[in-house]
Structure formats: structure tokens, C-alpha cells
Motif scaffolding. Structure first.
Motif, PDB file in Angstrom:
ATOM      1  N   ILE A 221       5.453  22.418 -34.487  1.00  0.00           N
ATOM      2  CA  ILE A 221       5.642  22.888 -35.865  1.00  0.00           C
ATOM      3  C   ILE A 221       4.591  22.279 -36.783  1.00  0.00           C
ATOM      4  CG2 ILE A 221       7.206  22.861 -37.843  1.00  0.00           C
ATOM      5  CD1 ILE A 221       8.010  24.828 -35.721  1.00  0.00           C
ATOM      6  N   ALA A 222       4.281  21.009 -36.581  1.00  0.00           N
ATOM      7  CA  ALA A 222       3.275  20.356 -37.426  1.00  0.00           C
ATOM      8  C   ALA A 222       1.898  20.989 -37.227  1.00  0.00           C
ATOM      9  CB  ALA A 222       3.225  18.860 -37.108  1.00  0.00           C
ATOM     10  N   VAL A 223       1.525  21.260 -35.977  1.00  0.00           N
ATOM     11  CA  VAL A 223       0.222  21.890 -35.720  1.00  0.00           C
ATOM     12  C   VAL A 223       0.214  23.324 -36.253  1.00  0.00           C
ATOM     13  CG1 VAL A 223      -1.391  22.611 -33.919  1.00  0.00           C
ATOM     14  CG2 VAL A 223      -0.223  20.415 -33.738  1.00  0.00           C
ATOM     15  N   ALA A 224       1.351  24.026 -36.125  1.00  0.00           N
ATOM     16  CA  ALA A 224       1.442  25.380 -36.679  1.00  0.00           C
ATOM     17  C   ALA A 224       1.261  25.349 -38.196  1.00  0.00           C
ATOM     18  CB  ALA A 224       2.785  26.004 -36.307  1.00  0.00           C
ATOM     19  N   HIS A 225       1.828  24.331 -38.837  1.00  0.00           N
ATOM     20  CA  HIS A 225       1.628  24.160 -40.287  1.00  0.00           C
ATOM     21  C   HIS A 225       0.139  23.988 -40.595  1.00  0.00           C
ATOM     22  CE1 HIS A 225       3.079  22.211 -44.261  1.00  0.00           C
ATOM     23  NE2 HIS A 225       1.786  22.423 -44.356  1.00  0.00           N
ATOM     24  N   THR A 226      -0.542  23.168 -39.797  1.00  0.00           N
ATOM     25  CA  THR A 226      -1.974  22.968 -39.999  1.00  0.00           C
ATOM     26  C   THR A 226      -2.746  24.262 -39.783  1.00  0.00           C
ATOM     27  OG1 THR A 226      -1.746  20.675 -39.244  1.00  0.00           O
ATOM     28  CG2 THR A 226      -3.965  21.601 -39.291  1.00  0.00           C
ATOM     29  N   LEU A 227      -2.369  25.027 -38.770  1.00  0.00           N
ATOM     30  CA  LEU A 227      -3.057  26.290 -38.483  1.00  0.00           C
ATOM     31  C   LEU A 227      -2.932  27.274 -39.640  1.00  0.00           C
ATOM     32  CD1 LEU A 227      -2.220  26.968 -34.720  1.00  0.00           C
ATOM     33  CD2 LEU A 227      -4.486  26.636 -35.709  1.00  0.00           C
ATOM     34  N   ILE A 228      -1.731  27.397 -40.205  1.00  0.00           N
ATOM     35  CA  ILE A 228      -1.538  28.358 -41.286  1.00  0.00           C
ATOM     36  C   ILE A 228      -2.302  27.903 -42.529  1.00  0.00           C
ATOM     37  CG2 ILE A 228       0.531  27.437 -42.405  1.00  0.00           C
ATOM     38  CD1 ILE A 228       0.105  31.076 -41.384  1.00  0.00           C
ATOM     39  N   ALA A 229      -2.409  26.581 -42.731  1.00  0.00           N
ATOM     40  CA  ALA A 229      -3.193  26.070 -43.868  1.00  0.00           C
ATOM     41  C   ALA A 229      -4.684  26.326 -43.648  1.00  0.00           C
ATOM     42  CB  ALA A 229      -2.930  24.577 -44.047  1.00  0.00           C
ATOM     43  N   ILE A 230      -5.151  26.147 -42.419  1.00  0.00           N
ATOM     44  CA  ILE A 230      -6.556  26.426 -42.111  1.00  0.00           C
ATOM     45  C   ILE A 230      -6.868  27.903 -42.345  1.00  0.00           C
ATOM     46  CG2 ILE A 230      -8.217  26.597 -40.211  1.00  0.00           C
ATOM     47  CD1 ILE A 230      -6.994  24.019 -39.083  1.00  0.00           C
ATOM     48  N   ALA A 231      -5.982  28.776 -41.865  1.00  0.00           N
ATOM     49  CA  ALA A 231      -6.193  30.216 -42.046  1.00  0.00           C
ATOM     50  C   ALA A 231      -6.263  30.569 -43.530  1.00  0.00           C
ATOM     51  CB  ALA A 231      -5.069  30.992 -41.364  1.00  0.00           C
ATOM     52  N   TYR A 232      -5.422  29.938 -44.326  1.00  0.00           N
ATOM     53  CA  TYR A 232      -5.426  30.193 -45.777  1.00  0.00           C
ATOM     54  C   TYR A 232      -6.766  29.804 -46.398  1.00  0.00           C
ATOM     55  CZ  TYR A 232      -4.280  29.516 -50.724  1.00  0.00           C
ATOM     56  OH  TYR A 232      -4.288  29.546 -52.099  1.00  0.00           O
ATOM     57  N   HIS A 233      -7.235  28.598 -46.114  1.00  0.00           N
ATOM     58  CA  HIS A 233      -8.465  28.119 -46.750  1.00  0.00           C
ATOM     59  C   HIS A 233      -9.688  28.886 -46.250  1.00  0.00           C
ATOM     60  CE1 HIS A 233      -6.752  24.863 -49.070  1.00  0.00           C
ATOM     61  NE2 HIS A 233      -6.073  24.442 -48.012  1.00  0.00           N
ATOM     62  N   LEU A 234      -9.711  29.236 -44.965  1.00  0.00           N
ATOM     63  CA  LEU A 234     -10.847  30.000 -44.454  1.00  0.00           C
ATOM     64  C   LEU A 234     -10.969  31.345 -45.154  1.00  0.00           C
ATOM     65  CD1 LEU A 234     -10.714  29.381 -40.584  1.00  0.00           C
ATOM     66  CD2 LEU A 234     -12.111  28.219 -42.296  1.00  0.00           C
ATOM     67  N   GLN A 235      -9.837  32.030 -45.303  1.00  0.00           N
ATOM     68  CA  GLN A 235      -9.876  33.343 -45.928  1.00  0.00           C
ATOM     69  C   GLN A 235     -10.148  33.245 -47.425  1.00  0.00           C
ATOM     70  OE1 GLN A 235     -10.074  36.110 -44.548  1.00  0.00           O
ATOM     71  NE2 GLN A 235      -9.764  37.536 -46.246  1.00  0.00           N
ATOM     72  N   LYS A 236      -9.573  32.253 -48.048  1.00  0.00           N
ATOM     73  CA  LYS A 236      -9.763  32.125 -49.493  1.00  0.00           C
ATOM     74  C   LYS A 236     -11.196  31.770 -49.836  1.00  0.00           C
ATOM     75  CE  LYS A 236      -7.815  29.921 -53.606  1.00  0.00           C
ATOM     76  NZ  LYS A 236      -6.775  29.008 -54.133  1.00  0.00           N
ATOM     77  N   ASN A 237     -11.836  30.931 -49.002  1.00  0.00           N
ATOM     78  CA  ASN A 237     -13.197  30.470 -49.289  1.00  0.00           C
ATOM     79  C   ASN A 237     -14.264  31.229 -48.506  1.00  0.00           C
ATOM     80  OD1 ASN A 237     -12.171  28.392 -50.997  1.00  0.00           O
ATOM     81  ND2 ASN A 237     -11.742  27.143 -49.193  1.00  0.00           N
ATOM     82  N   ASN A 238     -13.846  32.227 -47.708  1.00  0.00           N
ATOM     83  CA  ASN A 238     -14.781  33.034 -46.905  1.00  0.00           C
ATOM     84  C   ASN A 238     -15.650  32.160 -45.994  1.00  0.00           C
ATOM     85  OD1 ASN A 238     -13.919  35.485 -48.074  1.00  0.00           O
ATOM     86  ND2 ASN A 238     -15.264  35.137 -49.840  1.00  0.00           N
TER      87      ASN A 238
END
Length: 280
Positions: A221-238
Motif C-alpha cells: 500500500i505504501a509503494v502504491a501510494h508512492t506510485l500514484i503520487a509519481i504518476a500525478y507529478h509526472l503528468q502535471k509537470n510533463n
């Protein structure tokens, strides 16, 4: 729809295995994938009436051929006409489901060619360890490509139910279990977190550190939390993903790691002296 079809394919694979077990055929004890090329060739042989274990074992391909002696023993069963009938129906259903999945994958790629911004999001998320194109499309289907709807990555993680619960009373935290969340998004991200645990990446290092202290499920669950945060920042910052390396946590906590290792050696009765290595 694709996730449902994938689940159906897994159920059909389990049913095929049950039919083989009923016929006392232990193919899964030797072959890792009963529905691989070698397994399907053997299944087709059984369906057509071949019951000689030696002939069936010789249908093995590739690396499985080194296990032909074990295959001969595993294929010594009692395959009856009813087993052949059931196997034919199940194998045909598996082929139909796989064809439907292939059509859906083709349709997703067509959508990506029609809308470049979606294809770019998929390509961007595909750079993250644990994610593949299927997972990236699933993430896109659930949260979209516009991150403006989530002010922060923490709010996206909360919406996906991948953050700890907040159950406190009188200043004491009682539990930290997560909510159920969306069945498709949460399940997909947790599967990605589970897939990358064996890789030499920063995320796999995070998993191993947490699993040692908090056990596997909480680490996922902790790594999944990190993954969803990474996906958010990658898409937001292109941006594309740039891994920090499997030794990232050791590098940022090098002093503590050195003290820990020195104490372990001292407890074993060794005198430890640390000297820096000379630069090459």
C-alpha cells in the motif's frame, strides 16, 4: 472491460488446472505456465486423444525440453473422453477471451492515435517501474490526463483510497487501515507495486525497507501510494520518470547505515575501523 476479461482468463486457467488434476495430470508441477506454448501443445494433444506421456512430453518447446523426464512422470494420468470434452470447451473459451483482449488493446491504441495528449500520458506513465502500457491506460481511464482536478498528489491518493486512515481519539491513533476505494484503480496500482518488488529500483528498495518492519501488505500500500503520487507529478509537470537508484535510501542515510553495520560487527566480536576509500 479489459480487467474483467483478464480476470475471466485467470478463472478459465484455474478450471483447466482442475480438470487436469481430476485426470491425475500434474502438468503445473513442472511447467510454470500451463497455457504457454508448450502447455497448449500438450493440451491440444490430450484433446485429440493422445494419452502417451512420452509423446505428450516431447511436445515441450524451448527451455522446458530439459524437463522432459519430469514431464513424462507428470503426464501419467487417466484422461477420459469427458476430460477431453471439458478441456476443449475451456481452451476455446480462453482463446475467445484472449482475442477479445487483443481487440481492446487495438482499440486503445487507435484512441491514442486519435488523441495525442492521451498517448503522451500513456508513454509518460510507461516509464515508471511497475507500470506497463495496460496499467497506464487503466490509470488514464480512472483519473484522466488533466491533473488540475486534484490540487495535490495527496488528494489524489486519498481519492484512490491509497492513504492511511485517520482514526484518532484523545490524541491517540487507534488504527491506520485504508478505505476500499475504486476497485479498478486501487487494484491496478497495487498490482504494479507488487510487480516491481524484485527490481533494483528506488521503489523496490522502499518496498523491502517497509516490508521488513511493517510486513508485506502495508509495504504494498505504501509503494502504491508512492506510485500514484509519481504518476500525478509526472503528468502535471510533463516529465518522464527518472529513477533515483536502488541504493537511494542508503545514500541519504549513509551515517545511520554505517553505525548500524558497525554495531552488528561489534556484536559478533569484531573491532571495526572505517577508512574512506581513495578516489580512483
Amino acid at each position: 472491460m479489459r480487467a474483467s476479461l483478464s480476470q475471466e482468463a485467470s478463472r478459465l486457467s484455474s478450471r483447466i488446472q482442475k480438470v487436469l488434476e481430476d485426470a491425475n495430470v500434474k502438468l503445473a508441477s513442472v511447467a510454470t505456465n500451463v497455457l504457454g506454448k508448450s502447455g497448449r501443445a500438450m493440451l491440444e494433444g490430450m484433446i485429440t486423444g493422445e494419452d502417451d506421456p512420452e509423446h505428450l512430453a516431447l511436445l515441450a518447446l524451448g527451455h522446458l525440453r530439459v524437463k522432459i523426464p519430469q514431464l513424462k512422470l507428470a503426464l501419467e494420468g487417466k484422461i477420459r473422453a469427458h476430460h477431453c470434452f471439458l478441456l476443449r470447451r475451456l481452451v476455446d473459451q480462453v482463446q475467445f477471451v484472449e482475442h477479445e483482449i487483443a481487440l481492446l488493446d487495438q482499440r486503445l491504441e487507435e484512441i491514442g492515435s486519435q488523441r495525442p495528449e492521451l498517448a503522451q500520458a500513456v508513454e509518460r506513465w510507461d516509464t515508471v517501474p511497475g507500470f506497463d502500457r495496460v496499467a497506464a491506460w487503466a490509470l488514464l481511464a480512472e483519473i484522466g490526463d488533466n491533473m488540475a482536478q486534484f490540487p495535490t498528489a495527496e488528494q489524489l491518493a486519498s481519492w484512490a483510497a491509497l492513504c492511511p486512515g485517520n482514526h484518532e481519539s484523545a490524541g491517540k491513533r487507534l488504527r491506520g487501515t485504508t478505505r476500499q476505494g475504486g476497485p479498478w484503480l486501487r487494484r491496478m496500482v497495487c498490482q504494479c507495486a507488487w510487480a516491481l518488488r524484485t527490481k533494483n529500483t528506488c521503489l523496490s528498495s522502499q518496498f523491502r525497507r517497509l516490508a521488513a518492519r511493517r510486513r508485506t501488505k502495508r509495504a504494498i500500500i505504501a509503494v502504491a501510494h508512492t506510485l500514484i503520487a509519481i504518476a500525478y507529478h509526472l503528468q502535471k509537470n510533463n516529465n518522464n520518470y527518472d529513477d533515483l537508484g536502488g541504493n537511494y535510501f542508503d545514500r541519504i542515510q549513509s551515517d545511520g547505515l554505517k553505525r548500524y553495520l558497525v554495531k552488528r560487527l561489534q556484536r559478533l566480536g569484531h573491532k571495526v575501523t572505517l577508512e574512506p576509500m581513495e578516489a580512483a
